[in-house]
Design a protein around this motif. Structure first.
Motif, mmCIF file in Angstrom:
data_model
loop_
_atom_site.group_PDB
_atom_site.id
_atom_site.type_symbol
_atom_site.label_atom_id
_atom_site.label_comp_id
_atom_site.label_asym_id
_atom_site.label_seq_id
_atom_site.Cartn_x
_atom_site.Cartn_y
_atom_site.Cartn_z
ATOM 1 N N PRO A 1 -0.508 23.504 9.140
ATOM 2 C CA PRO A 1 0.129 24.208 10.256
ATOM 3 C C PRO A 1 -0.664 24.085 11.542
ATOM 4 O O PRO A 1 -1.876 24.367 11.578
ATOM 5 N N GLY A 2 -0.006 23.632 12.590
ATOM 6 C CA GLY A 2 -0.634 23.538 13.900
ATOM 7 C C GLY A 2 -1.588 22.376 14.067
ATOM 8 O O GLY A 2 -2.271 22.284 15.096
ATOM 9 N N GLN A 3 -1.652 21.492 13.078
ATOM 10 C CA GLN A 3 -2.577 20.365 13.163
ATOM 11 C C GLN A 3 -1.840 19.042 13.039
ATOM 12 O O GLN A 3 -0.694 18.991 12.621
ATOM 13 N N GLN A 4 -2.546 17.980 13.385
ATOM 14 C CA GLN A 4 -1.966 16.652 13.262
ATOM 15 C C GLN A 4 -1.981 16.191 11.809
ATOM 16 O O GLN A 4 -2.766 16.683 10.994
ATOM 17 N N ARG A 5 -1.129 15.258 11.529
ATOM 18 C CA ARG A 5 -1.084 14.699 10.183
ATOM 19 C C ARG A 5 -2.378 13.951 9.899
ATOM 20 O O ARG A 5 -2.896 13.240 10.759
ATOM 21 N N GLU A 6 -2.898 14.113 8.697
ATOM 22 C CA GLU A 6 -4.154 13.459 8.325
ATOM 23 C C GLU A 6 -3.984 12.715 7.008
ATOM 24 O O GLU A 6 -3.166 13.074 6.167
ATOM 25 N N CYS B 1 0.838 -1.204 0.000
ATOM 26 C CA CYS B 1 0.000 0.000 0.000
ATOM 27 C C CYS B 1 0.870 1.250 0.000
ATOM 28 O O CYS B 1 1.935 1.272 0.624
ATOM 29 N N MET B 2 0.407 2.253 -0.709
ATOM 30 C CA MET B 2 1.042 3.567 -0.678
ATOM 31 C C MET B 2 -0.038 4.613 -0.436
ATOM 32 O O MET B 2 -1.219 4.391 -0.749
ATOM 33 N N GLY B 3 0.390 5.727 0.106
ATOM 34 C CA GLY B 3 -0.613 6.745 0.401
ATOM 35 C C GLY B 3 -0.023 8.121 0.559
ATOM 36 O O GLY B 3 1.199 8.290 0.613
ATOM 37 N N TRP B 4 -0.910 9.077 0.585
ATOM 38 C CA TRP B 4 -0.551 10.471 0.823
ATOM 39 C C TRP B 4 -1.179 10.930 2.130
ATOM 40 O O TRP B 4 -2.358 10.671 2.401
ATOM 41 N N PHE B 5 -0.367 11.621 2.902
ATOM 42 C CA PHE B 5 -0.825 12.276 4.121
ATOM 43 C C PHE B 5 -0.490 13.757 3.998
ATOM 44 O O PHE B 5 0.343 14.146 3.182
ATOM 45 N N ALA C 1 3.681 0.930 2.809
ATOM 46 C CA ALA C 1 3.554 -0.132 3.805
ATOM 47 C C ALA C 1 3.628 -1.490 3.133
ATOM 48 O O ALA C 1 3.144 -1.668 2.009
ATOM 49 N N ARG C 2 4.197 -2.440 3.852
ATOM 50 C CA ARG C 2 4.285 -3.810 3.341
ATOM 51 C C ARG C 2 3.005 -4.586 3.622
ATOM 52 O O ARG C 2 2.642 -5.503 2.888
ATOM 53 N N SER D 1 -2.699 3.158 10.486
ATOM 54 C CA SER D 1 -1.657 2.609 11.356
ATOM 55 C C SER D 1 -0.673 1.747 10.571
ATOM 56 O O SER D 1 0.507 1.683 10.906
ATOM 57 N N ALA D 2 -1.155 1.098 9.524
ATOM 58 C CA ALA D 2 -0.278 0.221 8.737
ATOM 59 C C ALA D 2 0.676 1.027 7.864
ATOM 60 O O ALA D 2 1.796 0.589 7.598
ATOM 61 N N LEU D 3 0.229 2.184 7.382
ATOM 62 C CA LEU D 3 1.047 3.001 6.489
ATOM 63 C C LEU D 3 2.110 3.750 7.289
ATOM 64 O O LEU D 3 2.119 4.978 7.363
#
Length: 122
Positions: free
Chosen positions: A44-49, A36-40, A99-100, A106-108
């Motif tokens: 600014p000032g926020q958590q990664r989504e 799997c591959m992904g974009w996050f 991710a493998r 959580s997996a990524l």
């Protein structure tokens, strides 16, 4: 074992488009096992989504409505994110991840790029 390098970020006016790319390099046997591959993104000032994910078989999920499209070229080991109708709220650092096993948030977490900045101005 695997390196991810993002590109394509920059500054664009609201309503514009950008296409991000992520190049995956490293040990060929490990790359072949990336499921799997992904974009996050992290504003600014926020958590990664999570923005979008795609499995090796091209089953994709996008979490940003219909403005973004994720694609993957397994023959070139690249991941792309086409972003249209950009809004100032899309301003963030965008990261590529791989991710493998699995395709959940959580997996990524196996491999990460250093990010590419996207800035959307009014």
């Amino acid at each position: 074992l695997v390196q991810l390098v993002e590109s394509g970020g920059g500054s664009v006016e609201a309503g514009g488009s950008l296409r991000l790319s992520c190049a995956m390099t490293g040990v060929s046997g490990v790359i072949a096992g990336i499921y799997c591959m992904g974009w996050f993104r992290q504003r600014p000032g926020q958590q990664r989504e999570e923005v979008a994910t795609i499995e090796r078989g091209s089953s994709a999920r996008v979490f940003m409505g219909g403005r973004f499209t994720i694609s993957r070229d397994n023959s070139k080991n690249t991941l792309s994110l086409q972003m249209n109708h950009l809004e100032p709220e899309d301003t963030a650092m965008y990261y590529c991840a791989a991710a493998r096993w699995g395709c959940t948030v959580s997996a990524l977490d196996d491999y990460w790029g250093k990010g590419t900045q996207v800035t959307v101005t009014q």
